[in-house]
Scaffold this active site. Structure first.
Site, short mmCIF file in Angstrom:
data_model
loop_
_atom_site.label_atom_id
_atom_site.label_comp_id
_atom_site.label_asym_id
_atom_site.label_seq_id
_atom_site.Cartn_x
_atom_site.Cartn_y
_atom_site.Cartn_z
N ALA A 1 0.85 -1.19 0.00
CA ALA A 1 0.00 0.00 0.00
C ALA A 1 0.88 1.23 0.00
CB ALA A 1 -0.92 0.01 1.22
N ALA A 2 0.40 2.31 -0.63
CA ALA A 2 1.16 3.56 -0.67
C ALA A 2 0.20 4.72 -0.47
CB ALA A 2 1.89 3.70 -2.00
N ALA A 3 0.64 5.71 0.30
CA ALA A 3 -0.15 6.92 0.53
C ALA A 3 0.79 8.11 0.49
CB ALA A 3 -0.90 6.83 1.86
N SER A 4 0.26 9.28 0.84
CA SER A 4 1.02 10.51 0.66
C SER A 4 2.20 10.62 1.61
CB SER A 4 0.10 11.72 0.84
OG SER A 4 -0.51 11.69 2.11
N GLY A 62 3.67 7.84 3.46
CA GLY A 62 4.57 6.69 3.43
C GLY A 62 3.93 5.51 2.73
N GLN A 63 4.59 4.37 2.81
CA GLN A 63 4.06 3.15 2.21
C GLN A 63 4.39 1.96 3.09
OE1 GLN A 63 6.00 4.03 -1.50
NE2 GLN A 63 7.58 2.48 -1.22
N VAL A 64 3.64 0.87 2.87
CA VAL A 64 3.68 -0.28 3.77
C VAL A 64 4.18 -1.51 3.02
CG1 VAL A 64 2.31 -1.80 5.26
CG2 VAL A 64 1.76 0.65 5.11
N ASP A 89 -9.21 9.71 12.38
CA ASP A 89 -9.09 9.45 10.94
C ASP A 89 -9.98 8.26 10.59
OD1 ASP A 89 -8.27 9.70 8.34
OD2 ASP A 89 -6.30 8.80 8.64
N LYS A 134 5.84 0.18 7.95
CA LYS A 134 5.46 1.45 7.31
C LYS A 134 6.68 2.35 7.25
CE LYS A 134 2.31 4.20 9.27
NZ LYS A 134 0.98 4.79 9.58
#
Length: 547
Positions: free
Chosen positions: A195-198, A200-202, A377, A229
């Site tokens: 998974a990737a987000a703004s 970081g990524q996992v 969140d 992460k």
């Protein structure tokens, strides 16, 4: 090029309303110049203070505008380039809106302009997206068209290079420790993120039996399969500069000379209203960049859930491997289950969703009224149903504190409202931060606002948000940051409940918990609230209220 676009847009507007176009152009030029100067540190008027907080690569790790401005004022080329590029794009959008005003097409083009603003924000990076998401849940600040478009903002982005991720992890492990020393599948686990987000990524990896930093009993209890992460390289640099740019633009807009022009006065007023929203969102966002703080939040939240009977054993918090975690890397046990997004898409999952929504509701009522430590969140991707039926809550980077006084004031408000003791509810709303304390001392305003607020009844979060938006336009009502997050959380819960029962209303579902809370607390304020509720503001017991 940017100047040419500005001149062309103003010329187009000038054909219809020259005075307005001239005022708008002057305001944009003045505001843009001031904003760029402030970002570069030329005309910032923050009081000179010595920052003695924590830094990372020389950058402040908390949201401290004077310290951030001081850092970037020593790098004026980078700061000015970033600010100038944004101002050029923002000016094009602003002049389009100005043209709509001049030609009377504001309502006609509102959706188009809102979509353009969403696209502009999306292109600018994670800080802009986070701020946009924060504003998107503020019906008291933006028209509906903009709320609708900004709610579409997503923080999913393309992953960064795995070589960079490996380097970040190894740097956090300490001298002499390699990925192969810690993970038995290091050669393959970090080839591609899951998974990737703004921010970081996992990655999914497996610990060695003798991994340094991990006690044998720890891996026996929580397993060796972990989620790692990793923060994006240079994210702190990118975010601090962008937050400085955003705030400088708002400060510049708030200082535009209005010359008694109604449109410019509205621009100034809106900018002034956005600044505190930005400050709250930015402070939270900067906290999200510290995975060490997220680890602490997860541990505290786990303890809160474990000591509260109504959710004990029903809520799962992934264990944090402290020896393998730090500011830029967070290592937790890998939890299997179905994301809430997967469950809601399954038409045959009605009974499962019904149980899940009750567990979520219990959890958030505990956070809201008992512990005061709220997971802030609550998007569906952060909730997971485990095979054993437990609810797993993910991502503790964004949390909010609700004081004991605020928790009690909310219960008092519900009790007084149900008893129709409307005059008392204004004091509750002052305690909750909805209205300024000075208003309660003005009899005329007190009567008007009390009647207006208590004429509003809503059993669904969407209805409540709409009513709050309408009230905020006519009365001195403000939405406290913590309550905006509560609305967001309970809106998510209500959406899940409505997928099970079309008559589901979150306010009605919460009331039994509020009643139990009044019965369980023997403090003077809670006893008084209970008395108001059961006696209904009169001298006789209301039997229907205690059945």
């Amino acid at each position: 090029m940017a100047a040419w676009r500005v001149e062309s847009a103003v010329a187009a507007a000038a054909g219809d309303e020259p005075a307005l176009a001239g005022a708008g152009a002057a305001a944009i030029v003045a505001g843009a110049s001031l904003a760029i100067a402030r970002v570069a540190g030329v005309s910032g008027d923050d009081k000179s203070t010595h920052y003695d907080g924590e830094t990372y690569d020389g950058l402040p790790t908390v949201y401290d505008i004077p310290a951030i401005r001081e850092y970037w004022s020593e790098r004026p080329l980078a700061a000015g380039k970033r600010a100038g590029g944004l101002v050029a794009k923002l000016s094009q959008w602003a002049l389009s809106v100005l043209s709509d005003v001049a030609t009377g097409n504001v309502e006609t083009n509102s959706r188009k302009r809102a979509a353009a603003m969403r696209d502009l924000i999306s292109e600018q990076g994670p800080a802009f997206v986070k701020v946009g998401q924060a504003i998107a849940i503020r019906p008291d600040l933006l028209p509906q068209a903009y709320l609708d478009e900004l709610q579409k903002l997503l923080d999913q982005v393309a992953p960064f290079g795995s070589d960079e991720a490996r380097a970040t992890i190894e740097a956090s492990l300490g001298d002499g420790v390699t990925l192969d020393d810690v993970f038995e599948d290091a050669a393959t686990a970090f080839a591609q993120p899951v998974a990737a987000a703004s921010i970081g990524q996992v990655y999914k990896a497996t610990l060695r039996l003798d991994a340094p930093g991990v006690d044998q009993s720890e891996s026996n209890a929580w397993g060796r399969v972990v989620a790692v992460k990793v923060q994006r390289p240079d994210i702190l640099s990118v975010v601090t500069l962008d937050l400085l740019v955003i705030r400088s633009l708002l400060e510049a807009a708030a200082r535009i000379p209005t010359g008694n022009n109604a449109l410019l006065e509205q621009v100034v007023q809106t900018a002034e209203g956005f600044i505190p929203v930005l400050d709250v969102a930015a402070e939270r966002f900067m906290e999200e960049l510290d995975y060490g703080l997220e680890a602490n939040n997860a541990s505290r939240f786990e303890a809160d859930m474990a000591r509260t009977e109504v959710v004990r054993g029903a809520v799962k918090v992934p264990h944090v491997f402290r020896g393998l975690s730090g500011r830029c890397v967070l290592t937790q046990e890998w939890v299997t289950g179905r994301k809430l997004t997967e469950i809601t898409a399954d038409p045959a999952s009605g009974p499962v969703r019904a149980k899940l929504v009750q567990t979520l509701l219990n959890s958030y009522m505990v956070q809201f009224l008992d512990t005061g430590f709220l997971h802030a969140d609550p998007h569906p991707g952060n909730f997971m149903l485990m095979p054993d039926g437990r609810l797993c809550i993910l991502d503790y980077g964004m949390m909010t504190e609700i004081s004991q006084d605020q928790r009690i004031a909310f219960i008092e408000y519900i009790a007084h409202l149900s008893a129709r003791e409307y005059d008392k509810t204004l004091g509750d709303l002052v305690n909750l931060g909805f209205v300024p304390a000075s208003l309660a001392d003005d009899p005329a305003n007190r009567a008007i606002v009390t009647d207006a607020l208590n004429a509003q009844s809503a059993s669904r979060v969407g209805e409540l948000s709409d009513k709050l938006e309408a009230l905020a336009k006519d009365y001195p009502l403000q939405l406290p940051p913590y309550f905006v997050l509560i609305l967001r959380a309970f809106g998510t819960l209500e959406g899940l409940g409505l997928s099970v029962d079309e008559n589901y209303a979150i306010v009605d579902e919460c009331f039994p918990y509020v009643a139990r809370r009044m019965l369980a607390d023997d403090s003077p304020r809670m006893r008084a609230a209970l008395r108001s509720f059961v006696y209904g503001g009169g001298d006789r017991l209301k039997v229907s209220r205690v059945r």
